[in-house]
Write a protein that holds these residues in place. Structure first.
Motif, PDB file in Angstrom:
ATOM      1  N   ILE A  54       1.309  -2.039  -2.651  1.00 42.16           N
ATOM      2  CA  ILE A  54       1.170  -0.575  -2.573  1.00 42.16           C
ATOM      3  C   ILE A  54      -0.184  -0.205  -1.985  1.00 42.16           C
ATOM      4  N   GLN A  55      -1.236  -0.830  -2.494  1.00 44.79           N
ATOM      5  CA  GLN A  55      -2.582  -0.514  -1.997  1.00 44.79           C
ATOM      6  C   GLN A  55      -2.749  -0.943  -0.541  1.00 44.79           C
ATOM      7  N   SER A  56      -2.192  -2.091  -0.187  1.00 40.29           N
ATOM      8  CA  SER A  56      -2.252  -2.551   1.198  1.00 40.29           C
ATOM      9  C   SER A  56      -1.494  -1.601   2.120  1.00 40.29           C
ATOM     10  N   LEU A  57      -0.353  -1.113   1.661  1.00 41.54           N
ATOM     11  CA  LEU A  57       0.459  -0.172   2.430  1.00 41.54           C
ATOM     12  C   LEU A  57      -0.316   1.117   2.695  1.00 41.54           C
ATOM     13  N   PHE A  58      -0.961   1.631   1.665  1.00 38.57           N
ATOM     14  CA  PHE A  58      -1.763   2.859   1.790  1.00 38.57           C
ATOM     15  C   PHE A  58      -2.812   2.703   2.894  1.00 38.57           C
ATOM     16  N   TYR A 114       1.253   7.502  -7.025  1.00 37.58           N
ATOM     17  CA  TYR A 114       0.416   6.299  -7.075  1.00 37.58           C
ATOM     18  C   TYR A 114      -1.001   6.732  -6.696  1.00 37.58           C
ATOM     19  N   VAL A 115      -1.950   6.583  -7.634  1.00 40.61           N
ATOM     20  CA  VAL A 115      -3.312   7.081  -7.427  1.00 40.61           C
ATOM     21  C   VAL A 115      -4.263   5.918  -7.184  1.00 40.61           C
ATOM     22  N   PHE A 116      -5.069   6.012  -6.107  1.00 41.17           N
ATOM     23  CA  PHE A 116      -5.971   4.933  -5.707  1.00 41.17           C
ATOM     24  C   PHE A 116      -7.425   5.341  -5.935  1.00 41.17           C
ATOM     25  N   GLY A 117      -8.031   4.898  -7.005  1.00 39.90           N
ATOM     26  CA  GLY A 117      -9.452   5.123  -7.224  1.00 39.90           C
ATOM     27  C   GLY A 117      -9.912   6.470  -6.744  1.00 39.90           C
TER      28      GLY A 117
END
Length: 268
Positions: free
Chosen positions: A138-142, A21-24
């Motif tokens: 997912i983004q919140s978890l990261f 999972y890739v975030f910006g």
């Protein structure tokens, strides 16, 4: 644990695929039921978590320790053995606001983390591992787990003074030189170098190299040819690109394009 002749990744892909999972610009998460890597280092700060009762082994090859959560500093050499466990690897790039303070605390070291860093998120981590967690969660978890780890290490979340200005300059001109940076900040070359290092925790060239590879990570699943991806990223040839990728991620770039072993999801 004997590792000779055994693959580093993918041995249990039939049981459970690896997931990315890739975030910006700020990082990515990698999950896997099987990782066996000797003496490697990464261009990221990495938080490793297992949501099993059993831990994973990490450390120097001769001095590995069983833990359930750890944070590994940027470019810290470590061996990792996580076999038939639910491993979650949270990778923080130099563009993340907490990278520099985390780099200062974790320099040259592997720190065991308390399970409290992730305990409240174990249900989400289970869903993440099987690929059923929503994009927003997912983004919140990261961000939550990175923030919790920083708090456990006594790190303030206040960003360095020049960070926003420097990020904007690098977004506009990814190939910015140190001389150009000094001109933009209206400071000397030496002061620009010290300011960048203090703000991001690593030199300008290292930051740019890491950013190039991360941009490739975001698009590799859709790339038709690795040669084209290498040239677009500014590498001389695909062999140079593959060596750099292997060093940065511990696996060949072709591994992430194999949909029988790995699923990828990207976020803006």
């Amino acid at each position: 644990m004997r590792t000779r002749g055994m693959p580093s990744f993918g041995l249990l892909a039939e049981k459970q695929k690896d997931r990315v999972y890739v975030f910006g610009e700020e990082g990515f998460i990698f999950t896997s039921p099987y990782v066996l890597t000797p003496a490697t280092s990464r261009n990221y700060i990495t938080i490793l978590i297992t949501i099993d009762s059993n831990g994973f082994l990490i450390g120097k090859t001769e001095q590995m320790k069983s833990v359930r959560a750890a944070i590994v500093g940027c470019q810290v050499s470590r061996s990792l053995a996580a076999v038939d466990v639910k491993l979650v690897s949270i990778n923080i790039t130099p563009a993340h606001p907490l990278f520099a303070p985390l780099a200062a605390v974790t320099r040259d070291a592997i720190h065991e983390l308390s399970p409290a860093v992730h305990r409240e998120y174990d249900a989400d981590l289970e869903e993440l591992f099987v690929g059923s967690l929503s994009s927003a969660r997912i983004q919140s978890l990261f961000h939550s787990i990175v923030g919790n780890a920083a708090g456990c290490l006594g790190i303030s979340c206040k960003p360095p003074r020049y960070r926003e200005d420097l990020v904007a300059l690098l977004r506009e001109n990814p190939a910015l030189t140190l001389g150009e940076l000094a001109y933009e900040l209206k400071v000397s070359y030496a002061t620009a170098s010290r300011t960048f290092m203090r703000t991001f925790g690593l030199p300008l060239r290292s930051y740019q190299f890491s950013a190039r590879l991360h941009r490739c990570l975001k698009v590799i699943a859709d790339a038709k040819r690795l040669t084209d991806l290498a040239h677009d990223a500014g590498f001389a040839d695909s062999a140079h690109f593959t060596r750099a990728w292997q060093t940065a991620f511990g696996m060949p770039p072709s591994y992430l394009t194999n949909k029988t072993q790995c699923d990828m999801r990207g976020f803006l």
